[in-house]
Design an enzyme around this catalytic site. Structure first.
Site, PDB file in Angstrom:
ATOM      1  N   GLY A  55      16.606  -0.072  -5.760  1.00  0.00           N
ATOM      2  CA  GLY A  55      16.803   1.298  -4.738  1.00  0.00           C
ATOM      3  C   GLY A  55      16.379   2.466  -5.758  1.00  0.00           C
ATOM      4  CB  CYS A  82      15.119  -3.251 -10.203  1.00  0.00           C
ATOM      5  SG  CYS A  82      14.586  -1.735 -10.771  1.00  0.00           S
ATOM      6  CE1 TYR A  83      20.973   2.624  -7.918  1.00  0.00           C
ATOM      7  CE2 TYR A  83      21.997   0.855  -6.463  1.00  0.00           C
ATOM      8  CZ  TYR A  83      22.065   2.202  -6.917  1.00  0.00           C
ATOM      9  OH  TYR A  83      23.131   2.784  -6.520  1.00  0.00           O
ATOM     10  CG  HIS A 169      10.391  -5.005  -9.455  1.00  0.00           C
ATOM     11  ND1 HIS A 169      11.332  -4.805  -8.358  1.00  0.00           N
ATOM     12  CD2 HIS A 169      10.637  -3.828 -10.107  1.00  0.00           C
ATOM     13  CE1 HIS A 169      11.827  -3.707  -8.274  1.00  0.00           C
ATOM     14  NE2 HIS A 169      11.375  -3.207  -9.374  1.00  0.00           N
ATOM     15  CD  GLU A 171      10.793  -7.778  -6.506  1.00  0.00           C
ATOM     16  OE1 GLU A 171      11.261  -8.717  -7.319  1.00  0.00           O
ATOM     17  OE2 GLU A 171      11.162  -6.915  -6.413  1.00  0.00           O
ATOM     18  CB  SER A 223      -2.723  -9.655  22.261  1.00  0.00           C
ATOM     19  OG  SER A 223      -2.530 -10.373  20.770  1.00  0.00           O
ATOM     20  CG  ASP A 227       2.469 -11.972  15.166  1.00  0.00           C
ATOM     21  OD1 ASP A 227       2.396 -12.643  14.401  1.00  0.00           O
ATOM     22  OD2 ASP A 227       2.882 -10.918  14.984  1.00  0.00           O
ATOM     23  CB  SER A 228       0.762 -12.840  21.243  1.00  0.00           C
ATOM     24  OG  SER A 228      -0.621 -12.850  21.530  1.00  0.00           O
ATOM     25  CE  LYS A 370       0.302 -11.684  11.365  1.00  0.00           C
ATOM     26  NZ  LYS A 370       0.706 -10.749  12.556  1.00  0.00           N
TER      27      LYS A 370
END
Ligand code: XMP
Length: 514
Positions: A55, A82-83, A169, A171, A223, A227-228, A370
């Site tokens: 943060g 981290c934070y 980090h 990640e 579309s 996703d759709s 995603k």
């Protein structure tokens, strides 16, 4: 659906979604919550582990984001990053101070392999640091388990209470062993079973959709985007012909895209559903005549979509459910999860249709990132070219044609873009570049072709690499590839006599041109 859960408590760090994604890559379901979430709510969720993110604050400053110490007494493993790592120390009796120099970038990390966090982790590796404060004194009962040359407490643990902290980090990909460390935390420390798998998700969802829908009718705006498409196929597998998909061709799609979508989802396609294609191209071109301002164009395209969709829905009559392809980042970014400021406003103006008669919304992908949506797509046997399709904005080529949109300009940008995509795929770069496309500048200039003077348009090529689409860098496409694209576009696309390659990063640029 009951599943084991790890919670990311978000203190406003820029990598919060990435942390959650990494946990999910270990097949453990993970959700993001603001640090303001009440402890009773956390207890009720009964997570197997809690991760505190980075943060922007200094934890010793008045008003800085904080949490009740009770969090560390629940018997649930906690990992501070981290934070989050500094805050845990600050609250439990350690000391956090401003460092003389800000440590930013790659550092040489040395770990103590006896820590459960570092099982099977290389003793020496590179990690990614980004902090101004540092832990100068460790709290009682804690042990330092990693250091870097500039950071005396790069990681710490209290094995007996299952409390851990990492200053860097894990990640981000720059931290070479980061994935292993997070996996050690969720699998070895939190003892998760790793039951979050997309094949199981598909089965559960199909069952849940069947139960929810019964013999009701469902309407979906398709579309052709990832996703759709995935949402529609999931619904089709669950309820077949009770589903109707409306596909609006607004004339601002990529070359042949309308026909490609129809080939997959239409009557001769692979799925059981009612497919309605609306060819609204001329209607859009009419509406966009003379309009040059980008937001105005977005608004017109978005609103017109709603009108067309409503008209079709009216023909169908009342339905029970409306499908939305919302995914987890949309949920987080709309402020419902997490703490990070909403950086990217939602571009698609228009919202939900007012005049469609439905009772409830179904969002089958609401919990997924995603990459998980793509995995679901593959599970469902959706063609790979659809599953790995790059993002394409709702307003389509409307915002890739600078200035007024005309049918002729749409043709130019479609042809140029098709050539560009073909060559990128040919050079085997299509999976490694985040997003790439051709746009049509509003500039015409003098050129010479054969013996003729020309006065034609300039096409701009864009290609970016990005993790989250909020920042991006121009991709370094080999010059010979660019050269071939340029030569083909000028030779094959009528109306173009110049090709530019855009090397602007974001910020200060944006990915799209409008
Ligand atoms: P920018 O241009 O803002 O793009 O750097 C970031 C990402 O968002 C997409 N984008 C849009 N998507 N409607 C959309 O659905 C829009 O109006 C829109 N504008 C940009 C863009 O393609 C990129 O992936």
């Amino acid at each position: 659906m009951k599943r084991e859960l790890v919670i990311v408590l978000d203190f406003g760090g820029q990598y919060n979604q990435l942390v959650a994604r990494r946990v999910r890559e270990c097949n453990v379901y993970c959700e993001i919550y603001s640090y303001k979430t009440d402890i009773e709510q956390i207890k009720a969720m009964n997570p197997k582990g809690i991760i505190l993110t980075g943060g922007p604050n200094s934890c010793y400053e008045e008003g800085a984001a904080t949490y009740s110490k009770e969090l560390f007494e629940l018997g649930i493993p906690v990992l501070g990053l981290c934070y989050g790592a500094q805050l845990m120390q600050h609250l439990l009796g350690g000391k956090v101070e401003k460092a003389n120099v800000r440590e930013y970038g790659k550092s040489h990390l040395t770990v103590d392999n006896s820590s459960p966090l570092f099982t099977n982790v290389e003793k020496e590796s590179i990690c990614w640091m980004s902090h101004t404060d540092y832990i100068s004194k460790i709290a009682p009962d804690f042990k330092i388990v990693a250091t870097t040359p500039d950071c005396p407490v790069a990681a710490y643990e209290n094995k007996y209470k299952n409390l851990y902290g990492i200053q860097f980090h894990p990640e981000v990909l720059h931290t070479q062993e980061g994935k292993k460390m997070l996996s050690n935390f969720v699998l070895n420390v939190c003892r998760c079973q790793a039951d979050w798998k997309m094949d199981a998700f598909v089965e559960e969802q199909i069952k849940a959709i069947r139960e929810k829908v019964g013999n009701g009718r469902v309407l979906c705006a398709l579309s052709g985007g990832v996703d759709s498409s995935v949402a529609a196929v999931l619904l089709s597998k669950a309820i077949g012909n009770q589903l109707t998909c409306v596909f609006v061709d607004h004339g601002l799609l990529r070359k042949n895209e309308g026909d490609e979508v129809e080939a997959v989802f239409g009557p001769n396609g692979n799925y059981e559903l009612n497919f309605i294609r609306v060819n609204a191209q001329q209607r859009y071109y009419e509406k966009l005549k003379g309009v040059t301002e980008p937001e105005q164009k977005r608004k017109i395209i978005g609103e017109e979509f709603i009108r067309v969709f409503e008209e079709e829905a009216k023909k169908i009559g009342a339905v029970d459910f409306l499908v939305q392809g919302t995914i987890y980042p949309d949920v987080v970014e709309s402020g419902l999860g997490g703490e990070s400021a909403v950086i990217k406003s939602h571009h698609n103006v228009g919202g939900l249709p007012d005049h469609v008669d439905f009772k409830e919304i179904i969002e089958p992908l609401r919990d997924l990132f995603k990459d998980e949506v793509r995995k679901v797509g593959l599970e469902l046997d959706i063609p790979e070219y659809l599953v790995f399709r790059q993002p394409f904005p709702g307003p389509g080529l409307g915002i890739r044609i600078i200035g007024e949109v005309t049918e002729e300009k749409v043709r130019i940008v479609q042809d140029a873009d098709a050539i560009y995509r073909e060559e990128i795929a040919d050079a085997d770069l299509d999976r490694s570049i985040g997003q790439y496309f051709a746009a049509l500048t509003n500039m015409r200039s003098v050129g010479v072709m054969g013996d003729e003077r020309t006065y034609d348009y300039a096409v701009a090529l864009r290609a970016v690499n990005t993790i989250d689409f909020m920042t991006a860098e121009a991709a370094q496409i080999p010059y010979d590839v660019l050269n071939k694209v340029m030569s083909r576009i000028i030779n094959e696309v009528r109306g173009v006599n110049r090709v530019f390659y855009d090397i602007t990063s974001k910020p200060p640029g944006t990915i799209e041109f409008e």
